[in-house]
Design a protein around this motif. Structure first.
Motif, mmCIF file in Angstrom:
data_model
loop_
_atom_site.group_PDB
_atom_site.id
_atom_site.type_symbol
_atom_site.label_atom_id
_atom_site.label_comp_id
_atom_site.label_asym_id
_atom_site.label_seq_id
_atom_site.Cartn_x
_atom_site.Cartn_y
_atom_site.Cartn_z
ATOM 1 N N GLY A 115 -0.789 -0.625 -4.763
ATOM 2 C CA GLY A 115 -1.612 -0.255 -3.621
ATOM 3 C C GLY A 115 -2.904 -1.059 -3.575
ATOM 4 O O GLY A 115 -3.435 -1.346 -2.513
ATOM 5 N N LEU A 116 -3.393 -1.440 -4.758
ATOM 6 C CA LEU A 116 -4.663 -2.167 -4.794
ATOM 7 C C LEU A 116 -4.485 -3.653 -4.507
ATOM 8 O O LEU A 116 -5.427 -4.316 -4.071
ATOM 9 N N ILE A 147 -0.392 2.590 -8.595
ATOM 10 C CA ILE A 147 -1.672 2.384 -7.927
ATOM 11 C C ILE A 147 -2.029 0.892 -7.862
ATOM 12 O O ILE A 147 -2.647 0.425 -6.903
ATOM 13 N N LEU A 196 -5.728 -4.953 -1.340
ATOM 14 C CA LEU A 196 -7.156 -4.671 -1.137
ATOM 15 C C LEU A 196 -8.046 -5.653 -1.901
ATOM 16 O O LEU A 196 -9.201 -5.852 -1.547
ATOM 17 N N ILE A 223 0.833 -1.210 0.000
ATOM 18 C CA ILE A 223 0.000 0.000 0.000
ATOM 19 C C ILE A 223 0.866 1.258 0.000
ATOM 20 O O ILE A 223 0.536 2.252 -0.634
ATOM 21 N N GLN A 224 2.001 1.165 0.668
ATOM 22 C CA GLN A 224 2.878 2.347 0.759
ATOM 23 C C GLN A 224 3.391 2.807 -0.592
ATOM 24 O O GLN A 224 3.833 3.937 -0.747
ATOM 25 N N TYR A 225 3.345 1.877 -1.608
ATOM 26 C CA TYR A 225 3.857 2.259 -2.929
ATOM 27 C C TYR A 225 2.748 2.734 -3.861
ATOM 28 O O TYR A 225 2.963 2.886 -5.052
ATOM 29 N N ALA A 226 1.577 2.948 -3.295
ATOM 30 C CA ALA A 226 0.424 3.320 -4.113
ATOM 31 C C ALA A 226 0.660 4.609 -4.897
ATOM 32 O O ALA A 226 0.161 4.780 -5.998
ATOM 33 N N GLN A 227 1.443 5.519 -4.282
ATOM 34 C CA GLN A 227 1.706 6.793 -4.960
ATOM 35 C C GLN A 227 2.431 6.574 -6.284
ATOM 36 O O GLN A 227 2.228 7.297 -7.244
#
Lengths: 240, 307, 537
Positions: B271-272, B268, B275, B261-265
């Motif tokens: 980050g997904l 994306i 989830l 998630i921390q690499y979502a920036q």
């Protein structure tokens, strides 16, 4: 040996107390947000049953009750801590953290816990109120010309306290359990986090102590619901 | 309606009665009137079931097959990338449906059988058996299921069989409560008394007289508890105490990949990734909830949206 | 009705059509009914279940229950059409100009409030008088309704007073704002006869006193005869006929109206013998610690019908439960066909169980809703006689014919049968065991008049053909006259007397029998007046 045991239990207590405070803070703040909001939504949804408002509120609540705590929690992290870094990912509090910082740091865990329990609470409140609104004395009150406000406040509400108290306590208990996962997601130093860690380490005394705290809170909450049920019911208060 | 009141006949007597329909007709009517949400729920559920039954044929790779690249990005050979030790995520998601659904279904079924039988017995008996059962169930229920499972797992050690048995026994308390309270309402009805007066055996009264009449609330409770068990197992797995590796499990996959998630920036899709398994659990719960709501609507006769 | 034209019209309902939704479709509940009501007049609205009388009564207020809607029609009350008013406008009329008295007082009072507050709430809301004046007025109303402790009864909660008292308090509540119209919706149906007399006289005198117009809804002709100036008969949502009460009673025009009386003309010649099928000797029985039967002894002659009569709480149904073994007696014995029966059900033989069958009051709950007629009737055949398959089906059809139904009913569920048909299936189930004694526990009281008659005739025919013995438990004296050979009168768990029908029904009576018999409404408009005169002397 005796002394060792005494030291050990003192250690357990020292370990638990600050964690317990953290957990109570988290669940307490969540409850203060979730309960009024859920009651308001639940009662208004029941009053405007089958309206667009009701349908969207119940629909949304169904989505939230279907989401496990870690799903909601990570969505918040993804949105509000990573993509738009407003809040921290980790709710790292210790004894010296000021109250304002505490609120800031625990914002996401509180959002998560609130959202997860609110749906349940709202749905249960809604059905409790609908149940009361369909009773004969409500029809009778309408036929004697009672206004909408009167029907709700004077006729439905006094009979709704007991079921609403039930709903609240059930959900407080639910919130307590939910806090275990939420603490894990946000690495929050609460009693749930401690318990999980102790299960890993097979530290049975700590597990037992934590379980005892959870169980006794649970029992007390149920007792409270029964008490409110008795106080608000004239049948039990004024015998024949 | 007969207007000739003089020739009274029992056969043609009418009043407010239900129209005569066969079971098939009833089901057909129910389905033809099913709302969109119910259809959505049923379609989603069937997809999960297909995935669970045919996992080895659908999944592109094996459940525990390890590939050289860990945390591979989406696309290419690994549609949803790989996890921390290089296992194909899509394949593990499909296999996990088998593990999670299977374990939860077994636990829920055990709970249903134990709880219902004892619940009905307590309802019929209403003397010391009822007292003993009800009071011990009260005691069991005083401790939250997840906490109780924690303690028992830390005593017996985490294994899939232990998980099924512990949850099956703990959850049976819910089925006991509900079947007892619904059955108490039925036991006092005259048709059960008629069966008693006829001299029928206890098993006939339980299975032939009472059970068909309390089936609807039990089915609903089964759905509700099934979701609850999925949540409990998922929470436990998420905390590392539930379904044991190497078996794939959705909630465990959330935890294993949470770091992405921390690499979502930057990406994306990364980050997904954690989830997706979480969303799969939520979707399953939502689908079951939709079906339950619809089922409740049909069976309760609460037609509250006509007005 | 020409005399009425001089009076002032209060309510005029024209061509009322109301639909209701059930079982997945819309049904017509009312199909164009008219109704006129003049000031100070009481109109009786009678009909069987499903006639639409209650819907009509609520429509008179411009109200329909959830799931019902007014399709067309005008409801002109005091010059305004209630059907056209908004909820807000109607609320100003409800409770103040028109009040409603419901059947189940216990469910219609809010359990959370004191009775006084509920009594004066409508008048208080409309600010008719200051609260203390209203309270004093309510106490006076309680007094004129002959409520005990009128001063303080209002301070109690609904669960603290009896059903008959609640019904009268609800009348006080309706009267408190001095409405122009009161709707009485089956207000005495749930009450015992002796209580019913008190409530009826109280309601009638108070309506007379304030010259209030009223619509009195009931299924009981004798009751409506005491209350109404005019009677309208409804059936299947349509008007059958309407006329002045005396005219209606002495000279009903329609066949249907005439048939409403017929159960009362059914009379069985009495016979008895000393050959007892069943003797109960000195029975005591208790539910938990509360003793409900005290030294009860009854003899049931073979092949005859004994009616056990009493009000609720008299122990008549408990006696039935003791005989069947559902409630073991604490003292005394039961002799069945010369042999002593074990008190406990579990210790009785299958043969003993087969020979005593019971039919209950509510056929709805006496049949498993998930079983078909074939399963319901077939099970005892299979269970007691070991008959299976084709032979069993033949036997079931034979039984269906005996109860005047046929094989088309085999695969129906109870919910697909009418009330009378359900009760017939219960009779067939009892007969399937081929019993010697059938206990009929209030078997006709949940049924409409015309259906009752059919069931009673059927039971008589079966007795003649099969020689079964009946114990007939009922609170309805008309039924007793129609079916019994002997009568047992019970009161508060004790037997008051037992004897031949003619002996019990004709004076001299013990006090309680006298009270009970005299409280049964008769089809005579002057009955209540005469009774009250007689009692006050």
């Amino acid at each position: 040996m005796q002394g060792d045991q005494g030291d050990r239990s003192r250690l357990v207590v020292e370990l638990i107390i600050p964690r317990l405070k953290n957990t109570l803070f988290l669940t307490g703040v969540s409850a203060l947000v979730a309960i009024p909001l859920a009651l308001l939504l639940g009662i208004s949804a029941a009053l405007y049953r089958n309206s667009v408002y009701d349908r969207s509120a119940t629909g949304f609540s169904l989505v939230t009750v279907s989401s496990p705590e870690f799903f909601t929690g990570y969505i918040f992290i993804l949105l509000l801590a990573t993509l738009f870094p407003v809040f921290p990912t980790i709710a790292n509090v210790n004894e010296d953290t000021s109250l304002i910082d505490r609120f800031y740091l625990t914002a996401l865990p509180v959002f998560t816990l609130t959202l997860v329990t609110m749906g349940h609470m709202m749905r249960m409140t809604r059905s409790a109120i609908i149940n009361i609104l369909s009773s004969e004395y409500i029809e009778m009150a309408k036929l004697s010309g009672a206004t909408r406000y009167e029907v709700i406040v004077k006729h439905a509400l006094p009979n709704a306290w007991a079921p609403i108290a039930q709903v609240i306590t059930i959900n407080l208990a639910y919130m307590l359990i939910g806090s275990v996962v939420v603490e894990f997601v946000f690495n929050y130093q609460g009693i749930g986090r401690l318990m999980v860690g102790s299960v890993y380490n097979r530290d049975i005394p700590v597990v037992q102590a934590c379980a005892l705290i959870f169980a006794s809170t649970y029992v007390i909450l149920n007792l409270l619901a029964d008490l409110i049920g008795i106080i608000s019911n004239p049948r039990l208060l004024y015998p024949k | 309606m007969s207007d000739n009141t003089q020739s009274y006949s029992a056969k043609s007597e009418v009043s407010n009665i239900n129209k005569r329909r066969t079971r098939f007709e009833r089901i057909k009517i129910a389905f033809s009137k099913a709302p969109l949400s119910a259809w959505f729920g049923m379609v989603v559920l069937s997809i999960y079931l297909i995935a669970a039954f045919f996992a080895p044929f659908i999944a592109p790779h094996g459940e525990a097959e390890v590939f050289p690249v860990a945390y591979a990005p989406w696309g290419g050979e690994h549609l949803l990338g790989t996890d921390q030790i290089g296992r194909d995520i899509l394949s593990r998601l499909i296999f996990a449906s088998r593990n999670t659904l299977g374990i939860c279904f077994l636990a829920c079924t055990i709970a249903l059988i134990i709880g219902t039988i004892f619940g009905i017995i307590a309802a019929i008996d209403r003397s010391y058996i009822d007292q003993i059962l009800s009071r011990s169930i009260d005691t069991l229920m005083a401790i939250p299921v997840m906490i109780f499972t924690f303690i028992l797992l830390s005593v017996f050690g985490p294994s899939n069989l232990n998980l099924i048995l512990i949850l099956g026994v703990l959850e049976s308390t819910r089925f006991f409560r509900i079947s007892r309270s619904v059955a108490v309402g039925q036991v006092v009805l005259e048709y059960v008394e008629v069966a008693k007066l006829r001299g029928e055996k206890l098993s006939y009264i339980i299975f032939r007289e009472i059970l068909p009449n309390i089936a609807s609330p039990l089915i609903v409770e089964f759905g509700v508890r099934f979701i609850f068990i999925i949540f409990t197992v998922s929470s436990l797995s998420f905390l590392g105490l539930g379904i044991q590796p190497p078996a794939a499990d959705w909630a465990a996959m959330v935890r294993e990949n949470a770091i992405l998630i921390q690499y979502a920036q930057y990406d994306i899709t990364a980050g997904l990734t954690p989830l997706i398994p979480a969303a799969i659990i939520a979707l399953l719960a939502l689908a079951i909830n939709f079906v339950i709501d619809w089922y409740l609507y049909i069976t309760s006769g609460l037609k509250d949206d006509i007005k | 009705m020409t005399s009425n034209n001089k009076k002032e019209l209060l309510l005029e309902m024209k061509n009322i059509h109301i639909d209701g939704f059930s079982d997945e479709r819309w049904h017509k509940i009312l199909k164009g009914v008219d109704l006129n009501l003049y000031r100070g007049e009481i109109l009786g609205l009678i009909g069987e279940s499903g006639a639409g009388k209650s819907t009509m009564g609520k429509a008179a207020m411009g109200y329909t229950q959830p799931g019902c809607k007014i399709i067309k029609g005008e409801i002109i009350f005091n010059g305004t059409d209630l059907a056209k008013l908004t909820e807000f406008e109607k609320r100003k009329i409800w409770g103040t100009k028109i009040s409603y008295v419901a059947q189940s007082a216990a469910a219609s009072f809010n359990p959370a409030h004191r009775l006084m507050d509920q009594t004066i709430s409508a008048a208080n809301r409309a600010k008719i008088s200051p609260t203390d004046v209203l309270r004093r007025d309510a106490v006076q109303l309680y007094e004129s309704l002959q409520l005990p402790d009128a001063e303080n009864i209002g301070e109690r909660y609904p669960h603290q007073v009896s059903g008959g008292q609640l019904q009268r308090i609800m009348t006080a509540m309706a009267m408190s704002p001095r409405p122009e119209l009161i709707i009485f919706d089956e207000p005495t149906t749930a009450l015992d006869v002796t209580t019913q007399v008190e409530v009826l006289s109280a309601m009638r005198s108070i309506v007379d006193k304030f010259n209030t117009a009223a619509i009195y809804i009931t299924h009981d002709l004798a009751v409506v005869a005491q209350m109404a100036d005019r009677i309208k008969v409804l059936r299947y949502g349509e008007e059958v006929e309407e006329s002045e009460t005396r005219e209606m009673l002495s000279n009903p025009k329609e066949e249907y109206t005439k048939s409403l009386w017929s159960v009362r003309s059914l009379i069985k010649p009495e016979e008895t013998n000393d050959d007892y099928m069943l003797s109960i000797k000195n029975i005591d029985a208790a539910y938990g610690s509360s003793k409900v039967l005290h030294d009860v002894s009854v003899n049931i002659p073979r092949g005859k019908t004994v009616a056990i009569v009493g009000e609720s709480g008299s122990g008549k149904s408990t006696t039935a439960r003791v005989i069947t073994g559902l409630l073991p007696q604490t003292k005394g014995e039961i002799i069945f066909d010369g042999k002593k029966l074990s008190p406990k059900l579990e210790q009785r033989s299958k043969e003993e169980l087969r020979r005593i069958q019971i039919i209950f009051q509510m056929p709805d709950t006496a049949m498993n809703p998930k079983q078909t007629v074939d399963e319901i009737i077939g099970r005892p055949i299979e269970f007691y006689h070991g008959v299976k398959g084709k032979e069993r089906e033949t036997k079931v059809i034979e039984l269906l014919k005996m109860i005047e139904l046929d094989e088309t009913f085999l695969d129906r569920l109870p919910s697909e049968l009418s009330g009378g048909q359900k009760q017939r299936i219960c009779i067939a189930r009892a007969l399937a065991a081929n019993p010697d004694l059938i206990i009929c526990d209030e078997v006709t009281s949940a049924l409409d008049q015309i259906v009752q008659e059919g069931i009673l005739k059927l039971l008589q025919k079966l007795q003649k053909n099969l020689g079964v013995t009946y114990i007939f438990i009922t609170h309805d004296i008309a039924t007793v006259k129609a079916i019994s050979d002997e009568i047992v009168v019970m009161y508060q768990g004790k037997v008051i007397e037992q004897g031949l029908k003619s002996k019990i029904l004709n004076p001299p009576h013990p006090d309680y029998t006298e009270l009970l018999l005299s409280s049964v409404p008769e089809m005579d408009p002057d009955w209540l007046t005469n009774l009250l005169n007689k009692r006050s002397n």
